[in-house]
Design a protein around this motif. Structure first.
Motif, PDB file in Angstrom:
ATOM      1  N   HIS A   8       0.994  -1.186  -0.138  1.00 32.94           N
ATOM      2  CA  HIS A   8       0.110  -0.129   0.079  1.00 32.94           C
ATOM      3  C   HIS A   8       0.624   1.335   0.174  1.00 32.94           C
ATOM      4  O   HIS A   8       2.164   1.204   0.122  1.00 32.94           O
ATOM      5  CB  HIS A   8      -0.844   0.030   1.281  1.00 32.94           C
ATOM      6  N   GLY A   9       0.266   2.416  -0.175  1.00 33.71           N
ATOM      7  CA  GLY A   9       0.973   3.776  -0.300  1.00 33.71           C
ATOM      8  C   GLY A   9       0.506   4.199   1.149  1.00 33.71           C
ATOM      9  O   GLY A   9      -0.203   3.690   1.919  1.00 33.71           O
ATOM     10  N   GLN A  10       0.805   5.595   1.177  1.00 34.13           N
ATOM     11  CA  GLN A  10       0.455   6.464   2.587  1.00 34.13           C
ATOM     12  C   GLN A  10      -0.055   7.846   1.833  1.00 34.13           C
ATOM     13  O   GLN A  10       0.226   8.498   0.957  1.00 34.13           O
ATOM     14  CB  GLN A  10       1.769   6.711   3.116  1.00 34.13           C
ATOM     15  N   SER A  11      -1.068   8.042   2.778  1.00 37.42           N
ATOM     16  CA  SER A  11      -1.723   9.294   2.522  1.00 37.42           C
ATOM     17  C   SER A  11      -1.381  10.340   3.391  1.00 37.42           C
ATOM     18  O   SER A  11      -0.815   9.886   4.752  1.00 37.42           O
ATOM     19  CB  SER A  11      -3.272   9.454   2.966  1.00 37.42           C
ATOM     20  N   PHE A  12      -0.930  11.679   3.049  1.00 38.99           N
ATOM     21  CA  PHE A  12      -0.563  12.766   3.998  1.00 38.99           C
ATOM     22  C   PHE A  12      -1.422  13.809   3.387  1.00 38.99           C
ATOM     23  O   PHE A  12      -1.083  15.162   3.243  1.00 38.99           O
ATOM     24  CB  PHE A  12       0.965  13.165   3.437  1.00 38.99           C
ATOM     25  N   ASN A  13      -2.618  13.706   3.946  1.00 42.90           N
ATOM     26  CA  ASN A  13      -3.857  14.824   3.523  1.00 42.90           C
ATOM     27  C   ASN A  13      -3.682  15.173   2.128  1.00 42.90           C
ATOM     28  O   ASN A  13      -3.879  16.555   1.751  1.00 42.90           O
ATOM     29  CB  ASN A  13      -3.536  15.778   4.505  1.00 42.90           C
ATOM     30  N   ASP A  14      -3.559  14.475   1.246  1.00 38.88           N
ATOM     31  CA  ASP A  14      -3.127  14.730  -0.279  1.00 38.88           C
ATOM     32  C   ASP A  14      -4.293  15.595  -0.740  1.00 38.88           C
ATOM     33  O   ASP A  14      -4.129  16.574  -1.722  1.00 38.88           O
ATOM     34  CB  ASP A  14      -3.034  13.694  -1.120  1.00 38.88           C
ATOM     35  N   PHE A  15      -5.591  15.311  -0.248  1.00 36.25           N
ATOM     36  CA  PHE A  15      -6.679  16.019  -1.129  1.00 36.25           C
ATOM     37  C   PHE A  15      -7.551  16.704  -0.019  1.00 36.25           C
ATOM     38  O   PHE A  15      -8.627  17.391  -0.218  1.00 36.25           O
ATOM     39  CB  PHE A  15      -7.889  14.968  -1.431  1.00 36.25           C
ATOM     40  N   HIS A  16      -6.781  17.217   1.099  1.00 32.07           N
ATOM     41  CA  HIS A  16      -7.304  17.951   2.149  1.00 32.07           C
ATOM     42  C   HIS A  16      -8.741  17.546   2.820  1.00 32.07           C
ATOM     43  O   HIS A  16      -9.537  18.404   2.968  1.00 32.07           O
ATOM     44  CB  HIS A  16      -7.467  19.541   1.461  1.00 32.07           C
ATOM     45  N   LYS A  17      -8.778  16.399   3.084  1.00 33.45           N
ATOM     46  CA  LYS A  17      -9.938  15.809   3.434  1.00 33.45           C
ATOM     47  C   LYS A  17      -9.615  14.891   4.840  1.00 33.45           C
ATOM     48  O   LYS A  17     -10.300  14.214   5.265  1.00 33.45           O
ATOM     49  CB  LYS A  17     -10.675  14.773   2.668  1.00 33.45           C
ATOM     50  N   ASN A  18      -8.575  15.251   5.374  1.00 32.00           N
ATOM     51  CA  ASN A  18      -8.005  14.807   6.640  1.00 32.00           C
ATOM     52  C   ASN A  18      -7.519  13.359   6.598  1.00 32.00           C
ATOM     53  O   ASN A  18      -7.904  12.578   7.674  1.00 32.00           O
ATOM     54  CB  ASN A  18      -8.743  15.208   7.788  1.00 32.00           C
ATOM     55  N   TYR A  19      -7.267  12.487   5.702  1.00 32.34           N
ATOM     56  CA  TYR A  19      -6.618  11.397   5.498  1.00 32.34           C
ATOM     57  C   TYR A  19      -5.483  11.410   5.676  1.00 32.34           C
ATOM     58  O   TYR A  19      -4.601  11.847   4.870  1.00 32.34           O
ATOM     59  CB  TYR A  19      -7.136  10.629   4.225  1.00 32.34           C
ATOM     60  N   TRP A  20      -4.888  10.526   6.563  1.00 31.17           N
ATOM     61  CA  TRP A  20      -3.302  10.299   6.890  1.00 31.17           C
ATOM     62  C   TRP A  20      -3.196   8.719   7.029  1.00 31.17           C
ATOM     63  O   TRP A  20      -4.032   8.051   7.404  1.00 31.17           O
ATOM     64  CB  TRP A  20      -3.093  10.912   8.230  1.00 31.17           C
ATOM     65  N   GLY A  21      -2.028   8.323   6.544  1.00 34.12           N
ATOM     66  CA  GLY A  21      -1.664   7.136   6.803  1.00 34.12           C
ATOM     67  C   GLY A  21      -2.115   6.210   5.868  1.00 34.12           C
ATOM     68  O   GLY A  21      -2.064   6.443   4.538  1.00 34.12           O
ATOM     69  N   HIS A  22      -2.585   5.034   6.219  1.00 33.90           N
ATOM     70  CA  HIS A  22      -2.764   3.972   5.201  1.00 33.90           C
ATOM     71  C   HIS A  22      -4.052   3.181   5.633  1.00 33.90           C
ATOM     72  O   HIS A  22      -4.234   3.285   6.802  1.00 33.90           O
ATOM     73  CB  HIS A  22      -1.850   2.974   4.719  1.00 33.90           C
ATOM     74  N   ASN A  23      -4.700   2.605   4.890  1.00 29.51           N
ATOM     75  CA  ASN A  23      -5.959   1.789   5.046  1.00 29.51           C
ATOM     76  C   ASN A  23      -7.355   2.690   5.626  1.00 29.51           C
ATOM     77  O   ASN A  23      -7.933   1.998   6.334  1.00 29.51           O
ATOM     78  CB  ASN A  23      -5.634   0.609   6.100  1.00 29.51           C
ATOM     79  N   SER A  24      -7.372   3.733   4.894  1.00 27.02           N
ATOM     80  CA  SER A  24      -8.462   4.850   5.320  1.00 27.02           C
ATOM     81  C   SER A  24      -9.088   4.985   3.972  1.00 27.02           C
ATOM     82  O   SER A  24     -10.454   5.629   4.215  1.00 27.02           O
ATOM     83  CB  SER A  24      -7.879   5.921   6.104  1.00 27.02           C
TER      84      SER A  24
END
Length: 147
Positions: A8-24
Motif C-alpha cells: 500500500h501507499g501512504q496518505s499525507f492529507n493529499d486531498f485536504h480531507k484529513n486522510y493520513w496513513g494507510h487503510n483509510s
C-alpha cells in the motif's frame, strides 16, 4: 524473477480531507504503489495502465513456473507482462470495506453492504449512475466459490 513492490501507499492529507496513513480510503496515494519486475523475458518499460496485485501470481505462474493452464483456473488477475493488460476496474480491500476503483470513480462498500461513490479525489459524486463494474466485481468474488 525479481519483484519489488509494496502492499500500500501512504496518505499525507493529499486531498485536504484529513486522510493520513494507510487503510483509510482507496484513492491513489494509498493504492498506487511502485513495482519493479526484472527477469528473463521482461522487457524494459513503464506500464501506465490499471493493474492489481492480483496480477502478480498469474505472471509468476506463466513466466517463472511455466504454467500453461488458463489463468481463470487459479487466479482473478491477469498476466502483468501481457502488453494488453489494462483493467477497466480493480478491487482493493481494507480491514473493514472494499473499493471498486475505476478510472473516474471509487465505489466503497462497507461490511454492512452500505455504499458510497466518490471521485478519485474522494469527493462524493452527486447522483452518480451505478457502475456495471460493481456487478462484475461481485461476480468475480464468486469465482472460486462452490455451491
Amino acid at each position: 524473477m525479481l519483484i519489488v513492490t509494496a502492499d500500500h501507499g501512504q496518505s499525507f492529507n493529499d486531498f485536504h480531507k484529513n486522510y493520513w496513513g494507510h487503510n483509510s480510503n482507496f484513492a491513489a496515494p494509498q493504492t498506487h504503489v511502485p513495482m519493479i519486475v526484472h527477469g528473463p523475458g521482461v522487457a524494459p518499460g513503464v506500464e501506465d495502465g490499471m493493474t492489481s496485485h492480483l496480477d502478480v501470481a498469474p505472471m509468476l505462474m506463466r513466466h517463472a513456473l511455466g504454467c500453461t493452464n488458463p489463468l481463470s483456473d487459479y487466479a482473478q488477475g491477469g498476466d502483468l507482462l501481457d502488453e494488453q493488460l489494462n483493467h477497466p476496474w480493480v478491487i482493493a480491500s481494507s480491514y473493514l470495506d472494499y473499493g471498486i476503483i475505476e478510472s473516474d470513480r471509487i465505489t466503497v462498500v462497507n461490511g454492512t453492504g452500505q455504499w458510497k461513490i466518490l471521485d478519485r479525489q474522494l469527493t462524493p459524486l452527486d447522483n452518480p449512475g451505478f457502475s456495471p463494474a460493481v456487478f462484475e466485481a461481485l461476480q468475480q468474488f464468486r469465482q472460486f466459490y462452490e455451491k
